[in-house]
Scaffold this active site. Structure first.
Site, PDB file in Angstrom:
ATOM      1  N   SER A  30      30.762  61.687  78.740  1.00  0.00           N
ATOM      2  CA  SER A  30      30.150  62.240  79.942  1.00  0.00           C
ATOM      3  C   SER A  30      31.112  63.145  80.697  1.00  0.00           C
ATOM      4  CB  SER A  30      29.700  61.115  80.862  1.00  0.00           C
ATOM      5  OG  SER A  30      30.813  60.636  81.606  1.00  0.00           O
ATOM      6  N   LYS A  31      30.530  64.143  81.254  1.00  0.00           N
ATOM      7  CA  LYS A  31      31.284  65.151  81.986  1.00  0.00           C
ATOM      8  C   LYS A  31      31.944  64.539  83.223  1.00  0.00           C
ATOM      9  CE  LYS A  31      30.185  69.234  84.671  1.00  0.00           C
ATOM     10  NZ  LYS A  31      29.091  70.051  85.169  1.00  0.00           N
ATOM     11  N   ARG A  32      31.274  63.540  83.746  1.00  0.00           N
ATOM     12  CA  ARG A  32      31.741  62.929  84.978  1.00  0.00           C
ATOM     13  C   ARG A  32      33.141  62.329  84.853  1.00  0.00           C
ATOM     14  NH1 ARG A  32      29.591  59.906  89.318  1.00  0.00           N
ATOM     15  NH2 ARG A  32      31.175  60.166  90.937  1.00  0.00           N
TER      16      ARG A  32
END
Length: 502
Positions: free
Chosen positions: A252-254
Site C-alpha cells: 500500500s502506498k500509505r
RNA sequence: GUCCCCUUCGUCUAGAGGCCUAGGACACUGGGUUUUCAUCCCAGUAACAGGGGUUCGACUCCCCUAGGGGACGCCA
C-alpha cells in the site's frame, strides 16, 4: 499464432511498482515467445483519470526499462490504444450483447441497490445486484432508453450452477454463478466499465495471453462469459501473485514506498529493480539470481511462476542494486550518477538555496548533503525539543503526511500553503511545527529552507523520509494510527480535499 | 457475511513420489582477505502450518482444520 500480451494501467495516480511488475512479466513472456507486448491505457473512469498521470506512468515505465511494441504514444495496427478514444467500439459491442441477450438494460437507481446490501449480508449472501430489471421486455427497455431514460447495461449472469474457468498457474477453478455480480458493462454516462472494455480490446487487439494481478482472479468468470457471448476465444489467463508488504498485505502506498518515482529518486538502478521484481514469484531454472532483462527473456518460462504472495524486501533489493552497481565500468558509473542527480541542472536548482549560506565553495556539500544523498539515520533523541513532546512530534509528522498525501502541486509555495494552515489548525507556532519536519527531512533541526528542500527531493522521497522519521519515533500502531487519523479529520482545515485515510 | 486463491528457513525461493541428512540467496552470527570501511571469501544458526488418508515410500497426490490474502463498485 504469435503471442501478444498487454499491460493496461489506469492513469489515476502515481506510477506504481506493481504496474512495472505486471508489465515485466508480460514483456518477458511475450518476448520469450517471439511475440509482441502492448501498452493500453484504461481511462474509462472519467473522474479519476488524468493526462498527467498517464504521462508519468509511461515515463516511469520507460525509466524502468519497460518497452512496448504498441501503445498510445508509439501507435500500432490496433490504434487507438487509449480506451477513452474507443468509446464507439464499446457502445457498438454493448448493443450487440443486448441484442444477443447476453446483457440487459437496468433502470434501477444506485440508492435502490445500496439499500439491498444489509438484508443480503444478513441472509449470508454476497451483496450485489438482485436482478430487478432482468425480466423487463427488451423492446420496452429499448424504448425507454431511446426516450432518454437514464440506465446502465448489465451482464446477464446465470443464477444457477457453477462457472468453471482455467488459470494457467492454478488449473481449473469453479465458482458458483451466484457469486458473480451482474456487472455493469456500460455506465450511465455511456462509458464502459473495465470488464467490457478489457474483453473487447483484448479480442480486437489480438491478445493471446493475459498476465495480470491476483486481485482479478475472482472476476474471471465475467471475462469468460463476455467472451462466450460474443463467440470469441478467451485468451489464456495467468494470475500473478500480489506483491505484499512486511505485514503481508497488498503493497500500500500509505505505509510503503511503492512509487516507481521513489525508486528512481532513491538511486536504484532500473535494471536492478527489474531483476528484483523478476525474483518475486519467479526463479531461473539454475537458481541464478543476478541477471539482466535479456537473460530473463531468454530463460523465461511462465510455468515457473509461483502462486504465493511474495513480501517485498528492501534489504534484498539493496543488495541486488549493489551487485548491479559494482558491475558498471567506472565511466558508466559516473554517467549513471550524473544522470541520476548530481549534474548541472540539479546543482543549478540548489544554487539559490546554498549560495546565501555558504562562505566557501567547500560548504556546498555539507549544506546540501541530505538533498544530494540519503539523510543520516535517525534515532528518537533527534526529536528532543523544549516545547514538543515525542507524541507532539509524532502527531505533526503524521498529520503532515496526511496533508501531503493529496498534494498535487509539489513545489515550494504550494507546500508552504498547505503546511501553514495545518500548523494553525493544530494551534502550534510555525517554528515549533516545522521542527520535527526539519529533522525528518534533513536529519537535523537547522538546514536549508524546508519547503524548498521538500520540493527538491520530490514527493516520494519526502514521504518516505517522513515515514521513516515516524518509525524512528517508535512507529505508529494501528490503533494509534486510527486515533491520529480521526484527529486529523477533525482539524478545522478550510478547503482541503477530503482525502480518505487509506 | 459469502465465495475464491494461497501456505517450504525471519524474507525471496529450489523442489513436479524415492536424488531431501530439504538446496541456494538476502538478513543475522563467527572467521579470513583488505592501511580503515565497504567489497570479496569461508563457516554457522534457521523451514516442509497442523491432522488424517493414498502409497512399499510424501515437501511433493487427496481430504479436513487452522492461518494468510483477495473479490464481492455505475474503480481499475
Amino acid at each position: 499464432m504469435t503471442v501478444r500480451t498487454r499491460v493496461a494501467p489506469s492513469p489515476s495516480g502515481d506510477p506504481h511498482v506493481g504496474t512495472a511488475y505486471v508489465a515485466l512479466f508480460n514483456l518477458a513472456f511475450a518476448k520469450s515467445q517471439g511475440g509482441r507486448f502492448v501498452l493500453r491505457i484504461e481511462d474509462t473512469d472519467r473522474a479519476r483519470s488524468s493526462e498527467a498521470s498517464e504521462e508519468r506512468i509511461l515515463a516511469a515505465l520507460r525509466w524502468a526499462g519497460i518497452e512496448w511494441d504498441e501503445g498510445p504514444d508509439v501507435g500500432g495496427p490496433h490504434a487507438p490504444y487509449r480506451q477513452s478514444e474507443r468509446l464507439p467500439i464499446y457502445r457498438r459491442h454493448a448493443q450487440e450483447l443486448l441484442e444477443a441477450g447476453g446483457a440487459f438494460r437496468c433502470f434501477c437507481s444506485e440508492e435502490r441497490i445500496d439499500a439491498l446490501r444489509p438484508s443480503q449480508l444478513e441472509r449470508g449472501q454476497m451483496p450485489g445486484y438482485d436482478g430487478h430489471c432482468l425480466g423487463l421486455d427488451p423492446d420496452d427497455a429499448a424504448e425507454r432508453a431511446a426516450s432518454g431514460e437514464p440506465h446502465v447495461v448489465r451482464l446477464r449472469v446465470p443464477v444457477e450452477g457453477a462457472c468453471s474457468v482455467q488459470d494457467r498457474l492454478r488449473g481449473v477453478i469453479e465458482t458458483p454463478w451466484r457469486q458473480v455480480n451482474m456487472q455493469v458493462l456500460l455506465k450511465r454516462d455511456g462509458f464502459p466499465t473495465y470488464h467490457l472494455a478489457a474483453a473487447v480490446d483484448d479480442h480486437l487487439m489480438g491478445i493471446t495471453h493475459v498476465l495480470r494481478g491476483d486481485e482479478w482472479l475472482s472476476s474471471m468468470p465475467k471475462a469468460q462469459l463476455i467472451h462466450e457471448c460474443f463467440g470469441w476465444e478467451l485468451p489464456e489467463h495467468a494470475h500473478l501473485p500480489l506483491l505484499r508488504d512486511a505485514q503481508r498485505r497488498k503493497l500500500s502506498k500509505r505505509r510503503n514506498p511503492t512509487g516507481l518515482d521513489y525508486f528512481r529518486a532513491a538511486g536504484y538502478l532500473p535494471e536492478a529493480l527489474l531483476n528484483y521484481l523478476a525474483l518475486m514469484g519467479w526463479s531461473m531454472p539454475d537458481e541464478r539470481e543476478l541477471f539482466s532483462l535479456e537473460e530473463l527473456i531468454a530463460a523465461f518460462d511462465l510455468d515457473r511462476v509461483s502462486t504465493g504472495g511474495p513480501v517485498f524486501d528492501m534489504e534484498k533489493l539493496n543488495w541486488l542494486n549493489g551487485q548491479h552497481m559494482r558491475r558498471l565500468s567506472p565511466a558508466a558509473f559516473v554517467e549513471r550518477v550524473e544522470r541520476w542527480g548530481i549534474n548541472r541542472e540539479r546543482l543549478g536548482r540548489l544554487a539559490p538555496l546554498v549560495q546565501p549560506r555558504a562562505e566557501r565553495l567547500s560548504d556546498v556539500v555539507p549544506l546540501a548533503d541530505y538533498l544530494l544523498g540519503e539523510r543520516a539515520a535517525l534515532k528518537a533523541d533527534a526529536f528532543a525539543h523544549k516545547a514538543l513532546s515525542t507524541e507532539d512530534c509524532r502527531r505533526i509528522l503524521h498529520h503532515a503526511l496526511r496533508a501531503l498525501q493529496s498534494e498535487a502541486q509539489w513545489e515550494s509555495a504550494a507546500l508552504m500553503a498547505s503546511m501553514k494552515p495545518l500548523a494553525a489548525a493544530m494551534e502550534l507556532k510555525l517554528r515549533d511545527f516545522l521542527f520535527p519536519l526539519f529533522v525528518a527531512i534533513a536529519g537535523r533541526a537547522a538546514a536549508l529552507p524546508l519547503f524548498d528542500s521538500m520540493a527538491f527531493l520530490g514527493a516520494d522521497l519526502t514521504r518516505a523520509r517522513l515515514r521513516s522519521a515516524l518509525d524512528a519515533l517508535g512507529g505508529v500502531s494501528n490503533k494509534a494510527a486510527k486515533r491520529l487519523d480521526a484527529e486529523f479529520d477533525a482539524l478545522p482545515l478550510a478547503g482541503r480535499s477530503a482525502a480518505p485515510a487509506s
